[in-house]
Write a protein that holds these residues in place. Structure first.
Motif, mmCIF file in Angstrom:
data_model
loop_
_atom_site.group_PDB
_atom_site.id
_atom_site.type_symbol
_atom_site.label_atom_id
_atom_site.label_comp_id
_atom_site.label_asym_id
_atom_site.label_seq_id
_atom_site.Cartn_x
_atom_site.Cartn_y
_atom_site.Cartn_z
ATOM 1 N N VAL A 38 -7.234 -4.845 -5.563
ATOM 2 C CA VAL A 38 -7.786 -4.171 -4.382
ATOM 3 C C VAL A 38 -6.889 -4.396 -3.177
ATOM 4 O O VAL A 38 -6.647 -3.485 -2.375
ATOM 5 C CB VAL A 38 -9.229 -4.675 -4.118
ATOM 6 C CG1 VAL A 38 -9.662 -4.385 -2.702
ATOM 7 C CG2 VAL A 38 -10.190 -4.019 -5.096
ATOM 8 N N ILE A 39 -6.355 -5.610 -3.053
ATOM 9 C CA ILE A 39 -5.439 -5.884 -1.933
ATOM 10 C C ILE A 39 -4.186 -5.011 -2.068
ATOM 11 O O ILE A 39 -3.654 -4.507 -1.089
ATOM 12 C CB ILE A 39 -5.054 -7.384 -1.893
ATOM 13 C CG1 ILE A 39 -6.274 -8.222 -1.523
ATOM 14 C CG2 ILE A 39 -3.945 -7.629 -0.882
ATOM 15 C CD1 ILE A 39 -6.024 -9.717 -1.558
ATOM 16 N N ILE A 42 -3.991 -2.029 -3.448
ATOM 17 C CA ILE A 42 -4.272 -0.617 -3.134
ATOM 18 C C ILE A 42 -4.059 -0.413 -1.640
ATOM 19 O O ILE A 42 -3.478 0.516 -1.190
ATOM 20 C CB ILE A 42 -5.705 -0.222 -3.550
ATOM 21 C CG1 ILE A 42 -5.838 -0.206 -5.070
ATOM 22 C CG2 ILE A 42 -6.045 1.170 -3.012
ATOM 23 C CD1 ILE A 42 -7.242 0.024 -5.565
ATOM 24 N N ALA A 83 -9.121 -8.623 -9.929
ATOM 25 C CA ALA A 83 -9.692 -7.449 -9.253
ATOM 26 C C ALA A 83 -9.406 -7.522 -7.754
ATOM 27 O O ALA A 83 -9.053 -6.518 -7.124
ATOM 28 C CB ALA A 83 -11.196 -7.380 -9.512
ATOM 29 N N LEU A 133 -12.404 -1.721 -11.746
ATOM 30 C CA LEU A 133 -13.759 -1.474 -12.253
ATOM 31 C C LEU A 133 -13.970 -2.134 -13.613
ATOM 32 O O LEU A 133 -15.025 -2.725 -13.866
ATOM 33 C CB LEU A 133 -14.020 0.033 -12.346
ATOM 34 C CG LEU A 133 -14.069 0.780 -11.013
ATOM 35 C CD1 LEU A 133 -14.378 2.257 -11.229
ATOM 36 C CD2 LEU A 133 -15.111 0.175 -10.072
ATOM 37 N N MET A 172 0.810 -1.205 0.000
ATOM 38 C CA MET A 172 0.000 0.000 0.000
ATOM 39 C C MET A 172 0.851 1.267 0.000
ATOM 40 O O MET A 172 0.582 2.201 -0.728
ATOM 41 C CB MET A 172 -0.913 -0.010 1.216
ATOM 42 C CG MET A 172 -2.114 0.869 1.088
ATOM 43 S SD MET A 172 -3.240 0.571 2.424
ATOM 44 C CE MET A 172 -2.558 1.561 3.714
ATOM 45 N N GLY A 223 -7.482 1.184 -9.477
ATOM 46 C CA GLY A 223 -8.944 1.365 -9.347
ATOM 47 C C GLY A 223 -9.643 1.220 -10.685
ATOM 48 O O GLY A 223 -10.676 0.559 -10.794
ATOM 49 N N PRO A 238 -2.141 4.331 -7.881
ATOM 50 C CA PRO A 238 -3.271 3.515 -7.413
ATOM 51 C C PRO A 238 -4.550 3.771 -8.203
ATOM 52 O O PRO A 238 -5.436 2.920 -8.252
ATOM 53 C CB PRO A 238 -3.427 3.931 -5.948
ATOM 54 C CG PRO A 238 -2.761 5.252 -5.828
ATOM 55 C CD PRO A 238 -1.673 5.267 -6.849
ATOM 56 N N THR A 239 -4.611 4.938 -8.858
ATOM 57 C CA THR A 239 -5.798 5.232 -9.674
ATOM 58 C C THR A 239 -5.930 4.195 -10.777
ATOM 59 O O THR A 239 -7.044 3.752 -11.091
ATOM 60 C CB THR A 239 -5.679 6.634 -10.297
ATOM 61 O OG1 THR A 239 -5.322 7.549 -9.267
ATOM 62 C CG2 THR A 239 -6.983 7.071 -10.934
#
Lengths: 299, 223
Positions: B220-221, B223, B216, B155, B141, B151, B147-148
């Motif tokens: 997420v992990i 981020i 996905a 999505l 992290m 994301g 990180p965008t």
């Protein structure tokens, strides 16, 4: 593709994202239980006590319970996306949403006075439940004027729309939300931990509204009342208010909710922006409604 | 942090996906390979699925890591370039509208997401986190760049997975091959029923959904 099915898939995507977010490392730490316990603050004892009890339970059985929570949300998303299981998944989503709304969101702060359209009131997950009801695969009206009316009828759907948006307008004007520094503080507080560009955007928005918090609250409340009035407007004006609803939801999502804090890590859902956009799309007039309106005008 | 047994379970699923993809590549009769046909047997997609399964298993469980991150970056960079080329050909042939829903676009997004993840892991390791996979919990992290992008990929992957599940449930993708029950497999003496099952477009799309959701989750992990 049928408009209602497309909206169901949107809801499925949100549930799938929720499930995936629930598997994050953060959710397997004590911070998750503390976050749940924090939602009890300010709520009446009858609401708060079960939240506190449940948060303690989660803290003691964190790994098992969080994995179950995440898996349920994942299955709801997958279930809505698969046509033969859509009813079962939508029904499960309603029950699960109500549980999460109480035990996970403290009823969105509605009873504690902390609810604001800017922080996701009345709770993102209760909007999921509303969407599940409105997008239920049944046809009460064969010539429904918009997709949300197909399952519950136009009058019930319009009443739900009115209640939701008027309640948001009310929350925008509660004493806590119109106090000096309330709006700018709420927006500015979202900048921490965000990627650089988003943090700058949010800080810029916060400084823009600093000192004008009351004015911003009033403008937001007026916009929300105009959106609520959609149900009494003819189709062209109704489309305009639906576009306004989408714009307001997106502005709130970007500037006040910071995309649900997903990019900062530790988010449990994308917050109220995306479900509000889906809701507005569910009220978009169908072509049949447009043709009927033209015929009535000609007559 | 995300429990290791859960990551191990995901790694096992990824290996199963890789094994099924390899089996499919082995079963496909050479004569039926037509990579330019969108929903037909596509060997390139199967090869990439197998590589993704192996790579992701190593990301979920570092003890299963096979190649260094730099090697995976080259592999998925080349794969992304290959599918970008196919997308370009489709755009020229059918226009951009139909390309958005094409299988090649989805493969391109999957490859680009894998490339992004390995680049993120490499830069995190270079920044001193010393990580090789996901079992470090949230340690990525602090050092994850852009990180965008993570994301956006999340999505896109969720959107395509949901769409594919809907299409699978209306049986857009067949559970039998276009050329009958694996004629090549029958000719070579293998079980034709098993061959047909492996070669069915629906099976490939199903694996794609599992890979998309797992990817996905991994993003997420991170981020």
């Amino acid at each position: 593709m049928d408009a209602r099915r497309a909206l169901q898939l949107g809801l499925a995507g949100i549930w799938l994202l929720d499930g995936i977010l629930q598997y994050q490392s953060f959710m397997y730490t004590g911070a998750f239980g503390q976050m749940l316990a924090g939602t009890a603050d300010g709520n009446p004892a009858v609401i708060a006590r079960p939240i506190t009890w449940q948060a303690g339970l989660v803290e003691h059985h964190l790994v098992v319970l969080n994995t179950i929570f995440a898996t349920i949300q994942l299955l709801i998303g997958l279930g809505i996306a698969i046509r033969p299981t859509v009813r079962l998944a939508l029904a499960a989503s309603i029950a699960w949403s109500l549980g999460v709304w109480w035990f996970g969101e403290g009823m969105g702060g509605v009873l504690s006075g902390s609810a604001s359209p800017l922080n996701g009131a009345p709770g993102a997950v209760i909007i999921y439940a509303l969407l599940a009801v409105l997008l239920w695969p049944a046809d009460r009206e064969t010539l429904a004027p918009f997709p949300a009316a197909r399952a519950v009828g136009a009058h019930a759907a319009q009443a739900l729309w009115l209640v939701l948006w008027l309640s948001l307008a009310y929350f925008a004007l509660t004493p806590a939300n119109r106090a000096p520094g309330a709006v700018s503080g709420m927006i500015g507080g979202m900048a921490d931990g965000q990627p650089g560009w988003l943090g700058s955007l949010i800080r810029g928005a916060a400084s823009l509204v600093t000192g004008d918090d009351l004015a911003v609250s009033i403008v937001l409340a007026v916009a929300l009342v105009v959106i609520a009035a959609k149900v009494y407007l003819p189709i062209p004006a109704a489309k305009g208010t639906l576009l306004l609803a989408i714009v307001v939801a997106l502005v709130i999502w970007v500037f006040a909710e910071a995309f649900g804090m997903i990019l900062a890590g530790g988010a449990t859902d994308p917050n109220s922006g995306p479900p509000l956009v889906l809701l507005a799309l569910a009220y978009w007039p169908t072509r049949k409604a447009g043709k009927t309106a033209v015929r009535e005008t000609a007559a | 942090m995300t429990p290791s047994w859960l990551l191990d379970l995901l790694a096992a699923i990824m290996l199963a996906i890789a094994a099924a993809s390899v089996a499919r590549v082995v079963t496909v009769p050479l004569a039926t390979i037509r990579p330019w046909r969108p929903v037909q047997v596509a060997a390139d997609a199967d090869v990439v699925h197998a590589l993704m399964g192996i790579a992701m298993a190593g990301m979920f469980t570092p003890s299963l890591a096979t190649l260094p991150n730099a090697a995976w970056e080259v592999i998925f960079g080349l794969a992304a370039a290959w599918f970008a080329g196919r997308v370009w050909l489709e755009v020229r042939g059918d226009g951009i509208r139909s390309t958005l829903s094409s299988r090649c676009m989805l493969h391109l997004i999957h490859c680009a997401a894998m490339l992004y993840m390995f680049l993120a892991l490499s830069s995190a390791a270079a920044d001193g986190s010393g990580m090789a996979g996901m079992n470090m919990g949230g340690s990525a992290m602090a050092t994850l760049h852009y990180p965008t992008l993570a994301g956006v990929f999340t999505l896109l992957l969720i959107g395509y997975s949901v769409w594919d599940l809907d299409q699978l449930s209306v049986k857009r993708f067949s559970l039998a091959t276009a050329d009958g029950p694996a004629t090549g497999a029958a000719a070579s003496g293998r079980d034709p029923a098993a061959g047909a099952f492996l070669l069915a477009p629906a099976m490939q799309v199903g694996r794609q959904v599992v890979l998309g959701v797992a990817m996905a989750l991994m993003l997420v992990i991170m981020i």
